[in-house]
Design an enzyme around this catalytic site. Structure first.
Site, PDB file in Angstrom:
ATOM      1  CE  LYS A  13      -2.110  -1.132   3.862  1.00 35.50           C
ATOM      2  NZ  LYS A  13      -1.459  -2.427   4.156  1.00 35.50           N
ATOM      3  NE  ARG A  88      -4.518  -1.582  10.085  1.00 36.36           N
ATOM      4  CZ  ARG A  88      -3.435  -1.033   9.552  1.00 36.36           C
ATOM      5  NH1 ARG A  88      -3.471   0.198   9.096  1.00 36.36           N
ATOM      6  NH2 ARG A  88      -2.331  -1.718   9.475  1.00 36.36           N
ATOM      7  NE  ARG A 127       7.300  -2.326   6.278  1.00 32.88           N
ATOM      8  CZ  ARG A 127       5.955  -2.375   6.336  1.00 32.88           C
ATOM      9  NH1 ARG A 127       5.236  -1.900   5.332  1.00 32.88           N
ATOM     10  NH2 ARG A 127       5.358  -2.893   7.365  1.00 32.88           N
ATOM     11  NE  ARG A 161       5.968  -0.265  10.254  1.00 38.82           N
ATOM     12  CZ  ARG A 161       4.791  -0.433   9.660  1.00 38.82           C
ATOM     13  NH1 ARG A 161       4.622   0.017   8.421  1.00 38.82           N
ATOM     14  NH2 ARG A 161       3.804  -1.019  10.267  1.00 38.82           N
ATOM     15  NE  ARG A 172       2.110  -4.863  11.505  1.00 38.88           N
ATOM     16  CZ  ARG A 172       3.219  -4.671  10.784  1.00 38.88           C
ATOM     17  NH1 ARG A 172       4.361  -5.206  11.162  1.00 38.88           N
ATOM     18  NH2 ARG A 172       3.173  -3.923   9.712  1.00 38.88           N
TER      19      ARG A 172
HETATM   20  P1  ADP Z   1       2.251  -1.791   3.278  1.00 37.51           P
HETATM   21  O1  ADP Z   1       2.261  -0.279   3.204  1.00 37.51           O
HETATM   22  O2  ADP Z   1       1.059  -2.404   2.616  1.00 37.51           O
HETATM   23  O3  ADP Z   1       2.456  -2.306   4.679  1.00 37.51           O
HETATM   24  P2  ADP Z   1       4.799  -1.537   1.837  1.00 37.51           P
HETATM   25  O4  ADP Z   1       4.419  -0.714   0.661  1.00 37.51           O
HETATM   26  O5  ADP Z   1       5.562  -0.860   2.922  1.00 37.51           O
HETATM   27  O6  ADP Z   1       3.526  -2.318   2.433  1.00 37.51           O
HETATM   28  O7  ADP Z   1       5.629  -2.789   1.297  1.00 37.51           O
HETATM   29  C1  ADP Z   1       6.221  -3.739   2.197  1.00 37.51           C
HETATM   30  C2  ADP Z   1       7.625  -4.105   1.690  1.00 37.51           C
HETATM   31  O8  ADP Z   1       7.504  -4.875   0.512  1.00 37.51           O
HETATM   32  C3  ADP Z   1       8.507  -2.901   1.363  1.00 37.51           C
HETATM   33  O9  ADP Z   1       9.829  -3.188   1.799  1.00 37.51           O
HETATM   34  C4  ADP Z   1       8.432  -2.795  -0.168  1.00 37.51           C
HETATM   35  O10 ADP Z   1       9.663  -2.337  -0.707  1.00 37.51           O
HETATM   36  C5  ADP Z   1       8.167  -4.237  -0.600  1.00 37.51           C
HETATM   37  N1  ADP Z   1       7.225  -4.329  -1.711  1.00 37.51           N
HETATM   38  C6  ADP Z   1       6.126  -3.552  -1.955  1.00 37.51           C
HETATM   39  N2  ADP Z   1       5.495  -3.956  -3.074  1.00 37.51           N
HETATM   40  C7  ADP Z   1       6.185  -5.049  -3.529  1.00 37.51           C
HETATM   41  C8  ADP Z   1       6.038  -5.932  -4.662  1.00 37.51           C
HETATM   42  N3  ADP Z   1       5.030  -5.779  -5.536  1.00 37.51           N
HETATM   43  N4  ADP Z   1       6.932  -6.933  -4.811  1.00 37.51           N
HETATM   44  C9  ADP Z   1       7.945  -7.099  -3.919  1.00 37.51           C
HETATM   45  N5  ADP Z   1       8.154  -6.297  -2.845  1.00 37.51           N
HETATM   46  C10 ADP Z   1       7.287  -5.290  -2.655  1.00 37.51           C
HETATM   47  P1  AMP Z   2       0.601   0.349   9.205  1.00 34.60           P
HETATM   48  O1  AMP Z   2       1.718   1.353   9.114  1.00 34.60           O
HETATM   49  O2  AMP Z   2      -0.581   0.670   8.339  1.00 34.60           O
HETATM   50  O3  AMP Z   2       1.092  -1.085   9.019  1.00 34.60           O
HETATM   51  O4  AMP Z   2       0.039   0.450  10.711  1.00 34.60           O
HETATM   52  C1  AMP Z   2       0.890   0.149  11.816  1.00 34.60           C
HETATM   53  C2  AMP Z   2       0.042  -0.045  13.056  1.00 34.60           C
HETATM   54  O5  AMP Z   2      -0.647   1.184  13.390  1.00 34.60           O
HETATM   55  C3  AMP Z   2      -1.072  -1.094  12.986  1.00 34.60           C
HETATM   56  O6  AMP Z   2      -0.597  -2.410  13.242  1.00 34.60           O
HETATM   57  C4  AMP Z   2      -2.040  -0.600  14.065  1.00 34.60           C
HETATM   58  O7  AMP Z   2      -1.585  -0.929  15.366  1.00 34.60           O
HETATM   59  C5  AMP Z   2      -1.941   0.922  13.916  1.00 34.60           C
HETATM   60  N1  AMP Z   2      -2.938   1.483  12.968  1.00 34.60           N
HETATM   61  C6  AMP Z   2      -2.677   2.086  11.769  1.00 34.60           C
HETATM   62  N2  AMP Z   2      -3.806   2.479  11.169  1.00 34.60           N
HETATM   63  C7  AMP Z   2      -4.828   2.095  11.983  1.00 34.60           C
HETATM   64  C8  AMP Z   2      -6.252   2.185  11.895  1.00 34.60           C
HETATM   65  N3  AMP Z   2      -6.860   2.745  10.837  1.00 34.60           N
HETATM   66  N4  AMP Z   2      -6.972   1.668  12.920  1.00 34.60           N
HETATM   67  C9  AMP Z   2      -6.394   1.111  13.997  1.00 34.60           C
HETATM   68  N5  AMP Z   2      -5.062   0.982  14.144  1.00 34.60           N
HETATM   69  C10 AMP Z   2      -4.270   1.462  13.139  1.00 34.60           C
END
Ligand code: ADP
Ligand code: AMP
Length: 214
Positions: A13, A88, A127, A161, A172
């Site tokens: 995302k 969410r 990541r 993170r 999660r």
């Molecule tokens: P989210 O925001 O959904 O938690 P991220 O965009 O941070 O996910 O992506 C998680 C990890 O996977 C990051 O390190 C990113 O570089 C990698 N990533 C994202 N999209 C892809 C993909 N299509 N293929 C492989 N790795 C990806």
């Molecule tokens: P994310 O960066 O989207 O993976 O979110 C990291 C963490 O933040 C999640 O595991 C939740 O603990 C919290 N969080 C983020 N967005 C929300 C939401 N919309 N509702 C509740 N908790 C959230």
């Protein structure tokens, strides 16, 4: 244009939201980033968020709705925004509908990124991001062009993170299945959902999203 990027943690995302920001002049609203900023500030809400995020659980709906409600009133959201990590839960989705209705705004598309669980764990555990500008990377799938140097800002400090460890990832993913997945059918009733194969490489996922939003 108002978009929701929906899918489990690690599905891509944030990566795709940043690309949409650049391509379409939209603002990425990542509730996870907002909470991490609150944790860093040490505020009371940040202290609460720290515990919940470390456990891989979700923050209370009222707090999240309040945060988003204030954020979408900011002038930079006037041209549209991409919701990344919100809503969410079903109560967050219904609250968002009310907020948008009250402002005479409507949702464009809900883009659901489908990625299998093994890949999610691989993506999350590899990541990292630039400490200076926040650009996202991955140990295997998205490395900087020059080793140890951020492509976007030239920064040389990187961070991981606290919740990107295998144990928290399991909680999660559990929270996603228990509380978030049900909002896909909620939006499907409205015919605005586009499911995208998020197992493709990053560039091809971007192409697929562009195909949906035009
Ligand atoms: P989210 O925001 O959904 O938690 P991220 O965009 O941070 O996910 O992506 C998680 C990890 O996977 C990051 O390190 C990113 O570089 C990698 N990533 C994202 N999209 C892809 C993909 N299509 N293929 C492989 N790795 C990806
Ligand atoms: P994310 O960066 O989207 O993976 O979110 C990291 C963490 O933040 C999640 O595991 C939740 O603990 C919290 N969080 C983020 N967005 C929300 C939401 N919309 N509702 C509740 N908790 C959230």
């Amino acid at each position: 244009m108002i978009l929701i990027l929906l899918g489990p943690p690690g599905c891509g995302k944030g990566t795709q939201a940043k690309r949409l920001e650049d391509a379409h002049g939209l603002v990425q609203l990542s509730t996870g980033d907002m909470l991490r900023a609150a944790v860093a500030s040490g505020s009371e809400m940040g202290q609460q968020a720290k515990k919940i995020m470390e456990a891989g659980e979700l923050m209370p709906d009222e707090i999240m709705v309040e945060i988003i409600s204030e954020r979408i009133d900011q002038p930079d959201c006037a041209n549209g925004f991409i919701l990344d990590g919100f809503p969410r839960t079903t109560p967050q989705a219904t609250a968002l509908d009310k907020l948008l209705d009250a402002k005479s705004l409507s949702l464009g598309k809900v883009i659901v990124l489908k990625v299998n669980e093994k890949a999610l764990v691989e993506r999350i555990t590899g990541r990292y991001s630039c400490s200076n500008c926040g650009a996202g990377y991955h140990d295997t799938f998205q490395q900087p062009k020059q080793d140890g140097v951020c492509n976007s800002c030239g920064g040389t400090e990187f961070t991981r993170r606290a919740d990107d460890n295998e144990e928290t990832v399991r909680s999660r993913l559990g929270a996603y299945h228990a509380q978030t997945a049900e909002i896909v059918p909620y939006y499907e009733q409205r015919d605005i959902v586009a499911e995208i194969d998020g197992m493709q490489d990053i560039d091809n996922v971007t192409v697929a999203i562009q195909g949906v939003i035009g």
